[in-house]
Every structure is written in C-alpha cells, then in structure tokens.
Design a protein around this motif. Structure first.
Motif, short mmCIF file in Angstrom:
data_model
loop_
_atom_site.label_atom_id
_atom_site.label_comp_id
_atom_site.label_asym_id
_atom_site.label_seq_id
_atom_site.Cartn_x
_atom_site.Cartn_y
_atom_site.Cartn_z
N THR A 11 0.58 -1.28 0.02
CA THR A 11 0.06 0.18 -0.14
C THR A 11 0.80 1.21 0.04
OG1 THR A 11 -0.29 -0.27 2.37
CG2 THR A 11 -2.11 -1.15 1.05
N VAL A 12 1.98 1.26 0.93
CA VAL A 12 2.66 2.40 0.85
C VAL A 12 3.49 2.59 -0.50
CG1 VAL A 12 4.86 3.29 1.98
CG2 VAL A 12 3.23 2.28 3.35
N SER A 13 4.04 1.61 -1.07
CA SER A 13 4.74 1.73 -2.25
C SER A 13 3.76 1.99 -3.49
CB SER A 13 5.53 0.36 -2.52
OG SER A 13 6.33 0.46 -3.46
N ALA A 19 0.89 8.27 -6.89
CA ALA A 19 1.11 10.06 -6.66
C ALA A 19 2.10 10.60 -7.57
CB ALA A 19 1.26 10.30 -5.34
N GLY A 20 3.18 9.74 -7.55
CA GLY A 20 4.25 10.33 -8.48
C GLY A 20 3.88 10.45 -9.87
N GLY A 21 3.21 9.35 -10.39
CA GLY A 21 2.76 9.00 -11.67
C GLY A 21 1.90 10.14 -12.02
N THR A 22 0.92 10.27 -11.49
CA THR A 22 -0.04 11.25 -11.46
C THR A 22 0.59 12.69 -11.55
OG1 THR A 22 -1.72 9.80 -10.41
CG2 THR A 22 -2.48 11.99 -10.65
N ALA A 23 1.14 13.03 -10.69
CA ALA A 23 2.06 14.34 -10.77
C ALA A 23 2.66 14.42 -12.06
CB ALA A 23 3.02 14.55 -9.49
N VAL A 24 3.33 13.62 -12.48
CA VAL A 24 4.11 13.71 -13.89
C VAL A 24 3.15 13.75 -14.96
CG1 VAL A 24 5.56 12.58 -15.31
CG2 VAL A 24 6.19 12.67 -12.77
N ALA A 44 -3.24 14.09 -7.61
CA ALA A 44 -1.92 13.81 -7.23
C ALA A 44 -1.96 14.20 -5.69
CB ALA A 44 -0.81 14.37 -8.15
N LEU A 45 -2.65 15.40 -5.28
CA LEU A 45 -2.46 15.90 -4.13
C LEU A 45 -3.35 14.98 -3.14
CD1 LEU A 45 -3.01 19.91 -4.42
CD2 LEU A 45 -1.10 18.58 -3.71
N GLY A 46 -4.29 14.51 -3.95
CA GLY A 46 -5.22 13.41 -3.09
C GLY A 46 -4.42 12.28 -2.82
N MET A 47 -3.62 11.72 -3.77
CA MET A 47 -2.93 10.69 -3.55
C MET A 47 -1.82 10.81 -2.64
SD MET A 47 -4.24 8.29 -5.57
CE MET A 47 -3.50 7.38 -6.65
N GLY A 48 -1.37 11.88 -2.60
CA GLY A 48 -0.23 12.24 -1.54
C GLY A 48 -0.76 12.16 -0.01
N HIS A 49 -2.12 12.91 0.18
CA HIS A 49 -2.72 12.68 1.28
C HIS A 49 -2.77 11.27 1.79
CE1 HIS A 49 -5.98 12.79 4.15
NE2 HIS A 49 -5.26 13.83 4.59
N ALA A 50 -3.31 10.57 0.77
CA ALA A 50 -3.56 8.85 1.12
C ALA A 50 -2.28 8.51 1.49
CB ALA A 50 -4.23 8.28 -0.32
N LEU A 51 -1.34 8.58 0.81
CA LEU A 51 0.07 8.13 1.04
C LEU A 51 0.61 8.45 2.46
CD1 LEU A 51 3.00 6.77 0.31
CD2 LEU A 51 3.52 8.97 -0.70
N LEU A 52 0.46 9.82 2.78
CA LEU A 52 0.71 10.17 4.28
C LEU A 52 -0.20 9.56 5.28
CD1 LEU A 52 2.25 12.16 6.02
CD2 LEU A 52 0.61 13.72 5.51
N THR A 53 -1.43 9.32 4.93
CA THR A 53 -2.22 8.54 5.83
C THR A 53 -2.04 7.17 6.03
OG1 THR A 53 -4.23 10.13 5.26
CG2 THR A 53 -4.77 7.76 6.30
N ALA A 114 11.94 9.48 5.85
CA ALA A 114 12.61 10.10 7.08
C ALA A 114 11.18 10.09 8.18
CB ALA A 114 13.07 11.21 7.04
N TYR A 115 9.91 10.28 7.54
CA TYR A 115 8.92 10.25 8.35
C TYR A 115 8.52 9.11 9.08
CZ TYR A 115 4.05 11.64 10.04
OH TYR A 115 2.83 11.58 10.66
N PHE A 116 8.43 8.02 8.05
CA PHE A 116 7.99 6.85 8.32
C PHE A 116 8.81 6.20 9.40
CE2 PHE A 116 8.58 2.17 7.64
CZ PHE A 116 7.28 1.60 7.93
N VAL A 117 10.46 6.31 9.19
CA VAL A 117 11.20 5.70 10.26
C VAL A 117 11.08 6.32 11.45
CG1 VAL A 117 13.78 5.64 10.49
CG2 VAL A 117 12.93 4.96 8.44
N ARG A 118 10.84 7.63 11.49
CA ARG A 118 11.04 8.62 12.81
C ARG A 118 9.65 7.95 13.45
NH1 ARG A 118 8.54 12.86 15.15
NH2 ARG A 118 7.45 13.79 13.27
N GLU A 119 8.74 8.00 12.89
CA GLU A 119 7.30 7.63 13.51
C GLU A 119 7.15 6.16 13.94
OE1 GLU A 119 4.25 9.41 14.32
OE2 GLU A 119 5.62 11.24 13.94
N ARG A 120 7.75 5.33 13.08
CA ARG A 120 8.05 3.87 13.54
C ARG A 120 8.77 3.73 14.64
NH1 ARG A 120 5.04 0.19 14.62
NH2 ARG A 120 6.09 -2.02 14.58
N ARG A 121 9.85 4.20 14.93
CA ARG A 121 10.72 4.27 16.13
C ARG A 121 9.81 4.62 17.26
NH1 ARG A 121 16.89 4.56 14.76
NH2 ARG A 121 16.73 4.73 17.04
#
Length: 139
Positions: A11-13, A19-24, A44-53, A114-121
């Motif tokens: 899901t993350v990947s 999101a990247g493909g849509t932005a391009v 693309a912004l919506g997909m970015g929000h879904a990725l962050l969530t 970086a955010y994933f690693v910080r939040e996971r730790r």
C-alpha cells in the motif's frame, strides 16, 4: 486511535508510485486542457494525502515484536523511489517543468521515508515503555 491492522508493504509503495505518476502526468500531458491538468494535479494531491495517511497507519501500529521486515521493505522502497526520481530528473533531457516535478517527488519521497522511520521508531519506543509500565504495575 490505535491501528489494528498488520504490517503491509504494497500500500505504501503503490500509493507513492501512483501519486508520483499522476503528478508527472499532470505536467507532461502535452496538448491536454487546463481542466485536465488541474484535475490531475488535484488527484496527485489526494494521492499524496492518502500516502501520508497510510504511512501514519503503518508507522504507528502497535506491535510487540518491534521493527518488522515489512518496515525495512517500506523504508527501502521509499528511499528507492526518492533515488529513482532524482536519477530520472538529473539524467533525463526533460523539459524544466518535468524536472521540477521530479525534484519535488525526490524531496517528497525522501521526507516520507524519514517520516516513516521516525514515526515507526517512536511507536516502537512507546509500546515498549507501555509494556514495561504494565509489567511494573502488575508485578
């Protein structure tokens, strides 16, 4: 709210690539209308929000085992997408607007990693602290 789902990789990947493909596609469409460009940009912004969530859900899940193999895979994939976006931006003879999106994707993927690693730790540390406190209270 505590996340009860297990660790996942796809899901993350998948959301990162979508999101990247849509932005391009929003900036590289060629002869598309302004409406199509704006719509793809909003998507693309919506997909970015879904990725962050999804990153938050995966990173903040409570597991006793600590850092899992899925966490390593998610981290490596996000870092790989950042490296791939940077490489494509630097090596490709693309127009400036596509290069700009590539640089934004590089930054976004790197910050997501970086955010994933910080939040996971942080989640692992707080789970261990809660477990230790429960042991002391019951013992």
């Amino acid at each position: 709210m505590e996340e009860r789902r297990g660790a996942r990789v796809g899901t993350v990947s998948g959301l990162a690539l979508l999101a990247g493909g849509t932005a391009v596609a929003a900036v590289a469409g060629g002869a598309q209308s302004v409406f199509a460009t704006v719509l793809l940009g909003m998507l693309a912004l919506g997909m970015g929000h879904a990725l962050l969530t999804e990153i938050q859900r995966q990173a903040r899940r409570r597991t006793v085992g600590g850092w899992a193999a899925q966490d390593t895979v998610n981290t490596v994939l996000l870092a790989s997408w950042a490296g791939g976006a940077l490489t494509a931006t630097v090596l490709a003879g693309a127009p400036v607007r596509i290069r700009a999106v590539g640089l934004l994707l590089t930054l976004g993927y790197a910050l997501s990693c970086a955010y994933f690693v910080r939040e996971r730790r942080h989640a692992i540390t707080s789970t261990a602290t809660e477990a230790a406190a429960t042991t002391v209270e019951s013992g």
